[in-house]
Design a protein around this motif. Structure first.
Motif, PDB file in Angstrom:
ATOM      1  N   LEU A 287       0.786  -1.606   0.374  1.00  0.00           N
ATOM      2  CA  LEU A 287      -0.423   0.239  -0.250  1.00  0.00           C
ATOM      3  C   LEU A 287       1.172   0.727   0.106  1.00  0.00           C
ATOM      4  CD1 LEU A 287      -3.479  -0.854   2.232  1.00  0.00           C
ATOM      5  CD2 LEU A 287      -3.250  -0.555   0.353  1.00  0.00           C
ATOM      6  N   SER A 288       1.610   1.062   0.554  1.00  0.00           N
ATOM      7  CA  SER A 288       2.971   2.769   0.551  1.00  0.00           C
ATOM      8  C   SER A 288       3.059   2.834  -0.736  1.00  0.00           C
ATOM      9  CB  SER A 288       3.396   2.777   2.038  1.00  0.00           C
ATOM     10  OG  SER A 288       4.323   1.341   2.554  1.00  0.00           O
ATOM     11  N   GLN A 289       3.752   1.569  -1.497  1.00  0.00           N
ATOM     12  CA  GLN A 289       4.754   1.177  -2.316  1.00  0.00           C
ATOM     13  C   GLN A 289       4.116   2.405  -3.932  1.00  0.00           C
ATOM     14  OE1 GLN A 289       6.156  -2.616  -2.687  1.00  0.00           O
ATOM     15  NE2 GLN A 289       6.715  -2.337  -0.576  1.00  0.00           N
ATOM     16  N   PRO A 290       4.610   2.542  -4.200  1.00  0.00           N
ATOM     17  CA  PRO A 290       4.027   3.920  -5.335  1.00  0.00           C
ATOM     18  C   PRO A 290       4.529   2.550  -7.048  1.00  0.00           C
ATOM     19  CG  PRO A 290       7.477   4.106  -5.551  1.00  0.00           C
ATOM     20  CD  PRO A 290       6.287   3.250  -4.049  1.00  0.00           C
ATOM     21  N   GLU A 291       3.281   2.894  -7.809  1.00  0.00           N
ATOM     22  CA  GLU A 291       2.815   1.801  -8.823  1.00  0.00           C
ATOM     23  C   GLU A 291       4.568   1.861  -9.853  1.00  0.00           C
ATOM     24  OE1 GLU A 291       1.045   2.645 -12.755  1.00  0.00           O
ATOM     25  OE2 GLU A 291      -0.576   2.569 -11.009  1.00  0.00           O
ATOM     26  N   LEU A 292       4.873   0.585  -9.943  1.00  0.00           N
ATOM     27  CA  LEU A 292       5.871   0.117 -11.275  1.00  0.00           C
ATOM     28  C   LEU A 292       5.435   0.196 -12.512  1.00  0.00           C
ATOM     29  CD1 LEU A 292       6.796  -3.552  -9.524  1.00  0.00           C
ATOM     30  CD2 LEU A 292       8.614  -1.132  -9.648  1.00  0.00           C
ATOM     31  N   ARG A 293       6.512   1.095 -12.852  1.00  0.00           N
ATOM     32  CA  ARG A 293       6.546   1.577 -14.288  1.00  0.00           C
ATOM     33  C   ARG A 293       7.126   0.532 -14.683  1.00  0.00           C
ATOM     34  NH1 ARG A 293       2.744   4.394 -15.013  1.00  0.00           N
ATOM     35  NH2 ARG A 293       1.483   5.893 -12.944  1.00  0.00           N
ATOM     36  N   SER A 294       8.187  -0.036 -14.161  1.00  0.00           N
ATOM     37  CA  SER A 294       9.571  -0.658 -15.123  1.00  0.00           C
ATOM     38  C   SER A 294       9.512  -2.421 -13.806  1.00  0.00           C
ATOM     39  CB  SER A 294      10.896   0.434 -15.099  1.00  0.00           C
ATOM     40  OG  SER A 294      11.566  -0.909 -15.875  1.00  0.00           O
ATOM     41  N   PHE A 295      10.394  -2.967 -14.210  1.00  0.00           N
ATOM     42  CA  PHE A 295      10.923  -4.199 -14.135  1.00  0.00           C
ATOM     43  C   PHE A 295      12.000  -3.881 -12.915  1.00  0.00           C
ATOM     44  CE2 PHE A 295       9.328  -6.457 -17.278  1.00  0.00           C
ATOM     45  CZ  PHE A 295       9.044  -6.929 -16.630  1.00  0.00           C
ATOM     46  N   VAL A 296      12.111  -4.402 -11.905  1.00  0.00           N
ATOM     47  CA  VAL A 296      12.211  -4.589 -10.258  1.00  0.00           C
ATOM     48  C   VAL A 296      14.219  -4.941 -10.234  1.00  0.00           C
ATOM     49  CG1 VAL A 296      13.478  -3.772  -7.397  1.00  0.00           C
ATOM     50  CG2 VAL A 296      10.925  -3.260  -8.686  1.00  0.00           C
TER      51      VAL A 296
ATOM     52  N   LEU B   1      21.056  -4.122   1.623  1.00  0.00           N
ATOM     53  CA  LEU B   1      21.727  -4.768   2.045  1.00  0.00           C
ATOM     54  C   LEU B   1      20.322  -5.910   2.310  1.00  0.00           C
ATOM     55  CD1 LEU B   1      23.498  -6.629   2.396  1.00  0.00           C
ATOM     56  CD2 LEU B   1      24.405  -5.799   4.598  1.00  0.00           C
ATOM     57  N   VAL B   2      19.227  -5.041   2.746  1.00  0.00           N
ATOM     58  CA  VAL B   2      17.955  -6.139   3.683  1.00  0.00           C
ATOM     59  C   VAL B   2      17.404  -6.148   2.199  1.00  0.00           C
ATOM     60  CG1 VAL B   2      15.722  -5.669   4.991  1.00  0.00           C
ATOM     61  CG2 VAL B   2      18.297  -4.870   5.502  1.00  0.00           C
ATOM     62  N   ALA B   3      17.149  -5.581   0.932  1.00  0.00           N
ATOM     63  CA  ALA B   3      17.036  -5.568  -0.260  1.00  0.00           C
ATOM     64  C   ALA B   3      17.056  -7.435  -0.861  1.00  0.00           C
ATOM     65  CB  ALA B   3      16.413  -4.651  -1.407  1.00  0.00           C
ATOM     66  N   ALA B   4      18.507  -6.808  -1.176  1.00  0.00           N
ATOM     67  CA  ALA B   4      19.269  -8.031  -1.760  1.00  0.00           C
ATOM     68  C   ALA B   4      19.710  -9.126  -1.460  1.00  0.00           C
ATOM     69  CB  ALA B   4      20.343  -7.269  -1.990  1.00  0.00           C
ATOM     70  N   HIS B   5      19.162  -9.101   0.283  1.00  0.00           N
ATOM     71  CA  HIS B   5      18.528 -10.580   0.829  1.00  0.00           C
ATOM     72  C   HIS B   5      17.128 -10.696   0.330  1.00  0.00           C
ATOM     73  CE1 HIS B   5      22.462 -12.093   2.606  1.00  0.00           C
ATOM     74  NE2 HIS B   5      22.638 -10.651   2.945  1.00  0.00           N
ATOM     75  N   ALA B   6      16.088 -10.034   0.777  1.00  0.00           N
ATOM     76  CA  ALA B   6      15.057 -10.432   0.234  1.00  0.00           C
ATOM     77  C   ALA B   6      15.054 -10.589  -1.329  1.00  0.00           C
ATOM     78  CB  ALA B   6      13.903  -8.918   0.315  1.00  0.00           C
ATOM     79  N   HIS B   7      15.562 -10.074  -2.199  1.00  0.00           N
ATOM     80  CA  HIS B   7      14.902 -10.596  -3.719  1.00  0.00           C
ATOM     81  C   HIS B   7      16.048 -12.102  -3.764  1.00  0.00           C
ATOM     82  CE1 HIS B   7      13.541  -7.464  -5.436  1.00  0.00           C
ATOM     83  NE2 HIS B   7      14.476  -6.614  -4.987  1.00  0.00           N
TER      84      HIS B   7
ATOM     85  N   ASP C  26      10.475   1.743   0.488  1.00  0.00           N
ATOM     86  CA  ASP C  26       9.619   1.113  -0.105  1.00  0.00           C
ATOM     87  C   ASP C  26       8.735   1.888  -2.006  1.00  0.00           C
ATOM     88  OD1 ASP C  26       7.622   0.736   1.625  1.00  0.00           O
ATOM     89  OD2 ASP C  26       7.101   2.209   2.916  1.00  0.00           O
ATOM     90  N   GLY C  27      10.090   1.143  -2.561  1.00  0.00           N
ATOM     91  CA  GLY C  27       9.953   1.604  -3.745  1.00  0.00           C
ATOM     92  C   GLY C  27      10.714   2.534  -4.805  1.00  0.00           C
ATOM     93  N   ARG C  28      11.171   3.429  -3.230  1.00  0.00           N
ATOM     94  CA  ARG C  28      11.732   4.349  -4.316  1.00  0.00           C
ATOM     95  C   ARG C  28      13.475   4.442  -4.096  1.00  0.00           C
ATOM     96  NH1 ARG C  28       7.647   5.477  -0.541  1.00  0.00           N
ATOM     97  NH2 ARG C  28       6.021   6.639  -1.034  1.00  0.00           N
ATOM     98  N   ASP C  29      14.046   3.787  -3.719  1.00  0.00           N
ATOM     99  CA  ASP C  29      15.484   3.856  -3.755  1.00  0.00           C
ATOM    100  C   ASP C  29      15.750   2.549  -4.686  1.00  0.00           C
ATOM    101  OD1 ASP C  29      15.572   5.577  -2.546  1.00  0.00           O
ATOM    102  OD2 ASP C  29      15.991   4.590  -0.885  1.00  0.00           O
ATOM    103  N   ASP C  30      14.337   1.852  -5.081  1.00  0.00           N
ATOM    104  CA  ASP C  30      15.081   0.573  -6.088  1.00  0.00           C
ATOM    105  C   ASP C  30      15.936   0.557  -7.594  1.00  0.00           C
ATOM    106  OD1 ASP C  30      12.982  -1.031  -4.850  1.00  0.00           O
ATOM    107  OD2 ASP C  30      11.333  -0.866  -5.912  1.00  0.00           O
ATOM    108  N   ILE C  31      16.501  -0.240  -7.426  1.00  0.00           N
ATOM    109  CA  ILE C  31      16.925  -0.056  -8.615  1.00  0.00           C
ATOM    110  C   ILE C  31      16.479  -0.697  -9.932  1.00  0.00           C
ATOM    111  CG2 ILE C  31      18.849  -0.867 -10.071  1.00  0.00           C
ATOM    112  CD1 ILE C  31      20.148  -1.656  -6.990  1.00  0.00           C
TER     113      ILE C  31
END
Length: 194
Positions: free
Chosen positions: A108-117, A123-129, A173-178
């Motif tokens: 709910l707090s994440q912006p809509e995706l317009r590309s693949f992540v 570091l936490v995000a990398a381990h989550a992926h 919340d996706g704002r720093d996604d690659i």
């Protein structure tokens, strides 16, 4: 439930077979053992994620969720280890519904995706992926098994979705996604080859 482990070294698996929880001997190459091993690997991956979540002040509130997921995976592994037909699953449908609610709460707090992540970011995000990809592999292994538990398959399917949104959560919340940039290899600024 009383659990007692008297020995770690049993020598029972020195050959090409191992024992299930009910004493049945099966090939170490069987689909059931492959699924059990994949779920065990996923649980170990969650152990790494849990450590990093616990030590990251932005996401540390979620450490109890990761611990709960690890216990759920152990329940699923126990079901696979005790192949009794008609036995109720240790992983009930409530676990899947709980996971769906957690996914929606994070999303709910994440912006809509317009590309693949792309996997990475924090570091936490990398381990989550990484956990997401291991969950997908565990799901594929479970599907190959005869009489695979339906709730287990549903749980693993939702679990990979959870780790996707959790990875985005760990990236602000996706704002720093690659994000994937198609055709990047053609970019002269990046291409340093001949």
């Amino acid at each position: 439930m009383n659990i007692r482990i008297d020995r770690v070294v049993t020598r029972g698996g020195d050959g090409v077979e191992t024992s299930l929880g009910d004493g049945t001997r099966v090939s170490k190459g069987s689909a059931r053992i492959e699924a059990m091993g994949s779920i065990d690997e996923l649980n170990a991956t969650l152990g790494l994620l849990r450590y990093h979540v616990e030590h990251d002040r932005l996401v540390s509130v979620h450490v109890a969720d990761i611990a709960r997921l690890q216990s759920c995976l152990f329940d699923l592994g126990a079901d696979l280890c005790m192949p009794v037909t008609g036995r109720p699953s240790s992983l009930p449908s409530e676990a899947v519904r709980w996971l769906e609610a957690r996914i929606e709460a994070l999303r709910l707090s994440q912006p809509e995706l317009r590309s693949f992540v792309l996997p990475g970011g924090s570091l936490v995000a990398a381990h989550a992926h990484l956990a997401r990809t291991v969950a997908r592999r565990a799901e594929r292994a479970l599907v190959q098994m005869e009489n695979a538990p339906v709730e287990g398959m549903r749980f693993l399917n939702r679990l990979s979705d959870y780790f996707f949104v959790f990875g985005r959560h760990a990236n602000n919340d996706g704002r720093d996604d690659i994000l994937w940039q198609p055709g990047t290899w053609k970019n002269d600024a990046i291409n340093t080859g001949d």
